[in-house]
Design a protein around this motif. Structure first.
Motif, PDB file in Angstrom:
ATOM      1  N   LYS A 104       0.838  -1.198   0.000  1.00  0.00           N
ATOM      2  CA  LYS A 104       0.000   0.000   0.000  1.00  0.00           C
ATOM      3  C   LYS A 104       0.874   1.250   0.000  1.00  0.00           C
ATOM      4  CE  LYS A 104      -1.919   1.548   3.727  1.00  0.00           C
ATOM      5  NZ  LYS A 104      -2.705   1.810   4.926  1.00  0.00           N
ATOM      6  N   TYR A 105       1.898   1.255   0.860  1.00  0.00           N
ATOM      7  CA  TYR A 105       2.821   2.392   0.909  1.00  0.00           C
ATOM      8  C   TYR A 105       3.538   2.572  -0.432  1.00  0.00           C
ATOM      9  CZ  TYR A 105       2.371   2.516   6.020  1.00  0.00           C
ATOM     10  OH  TYR A 105       1.900   2.611   7.297  1.00  0.00           O
ATOM     11  N   LEU A 106       4.003   1.462  -1.006  1.00  0.00           N
ATOM     12  CA  LEU A 106       4.704   1.545  -2.288  1.00  0.00           C
ATOM     13  C   LEU A 106       3.812   2.117  -3.382  1.00  0.00           C
ATOM     14  CD1 LEU A 106       6.741  -1.771  -2.424  1.00  0.00           C
ATOM     15  CD2 LEU A 106       7.631   0.542  -2.390  1.00  0.00           C
ATOM     16  N   ILE A 107       2.583   1.654  -3.455  1.00  0.00           N
ATOM     17  CA  ILE A 107       1.659   2.131  -4.484  1.00  0.00           C
ATOM     18  C   ILE A 107       1.385   3.622  -4.313  1.00  0.00           C
ATOM     19  CG2 ILE A 107      -0.732   1.976  -5.287  1.00  0.00           C
ATOM     20  CD1 ILE A 107      -0.485  -1.087  -4.759  1.00  0.00           C
ATOM     21  N   ILE A 108       1.165   4.051  -3.090  1.00  0.00           N
ATOM     22  CA  ILE A 108       0.887   5.473  -2.833  1.00  0.00           C
ATOM     23  C   ILE A 108       2.090   6.331  -3.187  1.00  0.00           C
ATOM     24  CG2 ILE A 108       0.467   7.167  -1.011  1.00  0.00           C
ATOM     25  CD1 ILE A 108      -1.292   4.992   0.353  1.00  0.00           C
ATOM     26  N   LEU A 109       3.281   5.940  -2.709  1.00  0.00           N
ATOM     27  CA  LEU A 109       4.479   6.752  -2.950  1.00  0.00           C
ATOM     28  C   LEU A 109       4.875   6.768  -4.423  1.00  0.00           C
ATOM     29  CD1 LEU A 109       6.583   5.787   0.185  1.00  0.00           C
ATOM     30  CD2 LEU A 109       5.297   7.889  -0.204  1.00  0.00           C
ATOM     31  N   LEU A 110       4.782   5.626  -5.096  1.00  0.00           N
ATOM     32  CA  LEU A 110       5.107   5.609  -6.523  1.00  0.00           C
ATOM     33  C   LEU A 110       4.067   6.360  -7.351  1.00  0.00           C
ATOM     34  CD1 LEU A 110       6.529   2.008  -6.957  1.00  0.00           C
ATOM     35  CD2 LEU A 110       7.767   4.176  -6.994  1.00  0.00           C
ATOM     36  N   SER A 111       2.823   6.379  -6.898  1.00  0.00           N
ATOM     37  CA  SER A 111       1.796   7.178  -7.578  1.00  0.00           C
ATOM     38  C   SER A 111       2.106   8.662  -7.461  1.00  0.00           C
ATOM     39  CB  SER A 111       0.416   6.890  -6.995  1.00  0.00           C
ATOM     40  OG  SER A 111       0.061   5.554  -7.203  1.00  0.00           O
ATOM     41  N   ILE A 112       2.545   9.075  -6.280  1.00  0.00           N
ATOM     42  CA  ILE A 112       2.933  10.479  -6.100  1.00  0.00           C
ATOM     43  C   ILE A 112       4.088  10.817  -7.026  1.00  0.00           C
ATOM     44  CG2 ILE A 112       3.996  12.117  -4.480  1.00  0.00           C
ATOM     45  CD1 ILE A 112       2.382  10.679  -2.248  1.00  0.00           C
ATOM     46  N   TRP A 113       5.080   9.947  -7.093  1.00  0.00           N
ATOM     47  CA  TRP A 113       6.219  10.207  -7.969  1.00  0.00           C
ATOM     48  C   TRP A 113       5.795  10.250  -9.433  1.00  0.00           C
ATOM     49  CZ3 TRP A 113      10.242   6.612 -10.267  1.00  0.00           C
ATOM     50  CH2 TRP A 113      11.318   7.337 -10.753  1.00  0.00           C
ATOM     51  N   PHE A 114       4.904   9.361  -9.839  1.00  0.00           N
ATOM     52  CA  PHE A 114       4.412   9.348 -11.220  1.00  0.00           C
ATOM     53  C   PHE A 114       3.689  10.646 -11.545  1.00  0.00           C
ATOM     54  CE2 PHE A 114       0.992   8.570 -14.247  1.00  0.00           C
ATOM     55  CZ  PHE A 114       1.727   8.127 -15.337  1.00  0.00           C
TER      56      PHE A 114
END
Length: 86
Positions: A17-27
């Motif tokens: 969940k953390y990875l998806i949220i943080l990578l979405s922010i970066w994207f």
């Protein structure tokens, strides 16, 4: 399923969940601000450069480094929560 396996499964679900949220922010910052919203952001200047150009060249890298530190902090809390810290 044992209690240890339940903890491990819950741990990885939160980690993903953390990875998806943080990578979405970066994207959003890298692709969105650098490419999609470039025209609108170019109306603003930062240090003499258009903001859309700045995000494409520098901003996404800075955001990525900040997200690394956020991820480390989140993972330290998660490790303590599930007892995987040393």
């Amino acid at each position: 399923m044992s209690e240890k396996q339940k903890h491990a499964t819950a741990y990885w679900k939160e980690n993903l969940k953390y990875l998806i949220i943080l990578l979405s922010i970066w994207f959003i910052v890298s692709y969105g601000c650098g490419i999609l919203f470039r025209e609108a952001l170019n109306e603003i200047r930062l240090g003499g450069f258009k903001l859309g150009f700045w995000f494409a060249q520098q901003g996404s890298i800075y955001v990525f480094v900040i997200l690394i530190f956020v991820y480390v902090r989140l993972m330290n809390k998660l490790d303590k929560k599930y007892g995987f810290d040393e």
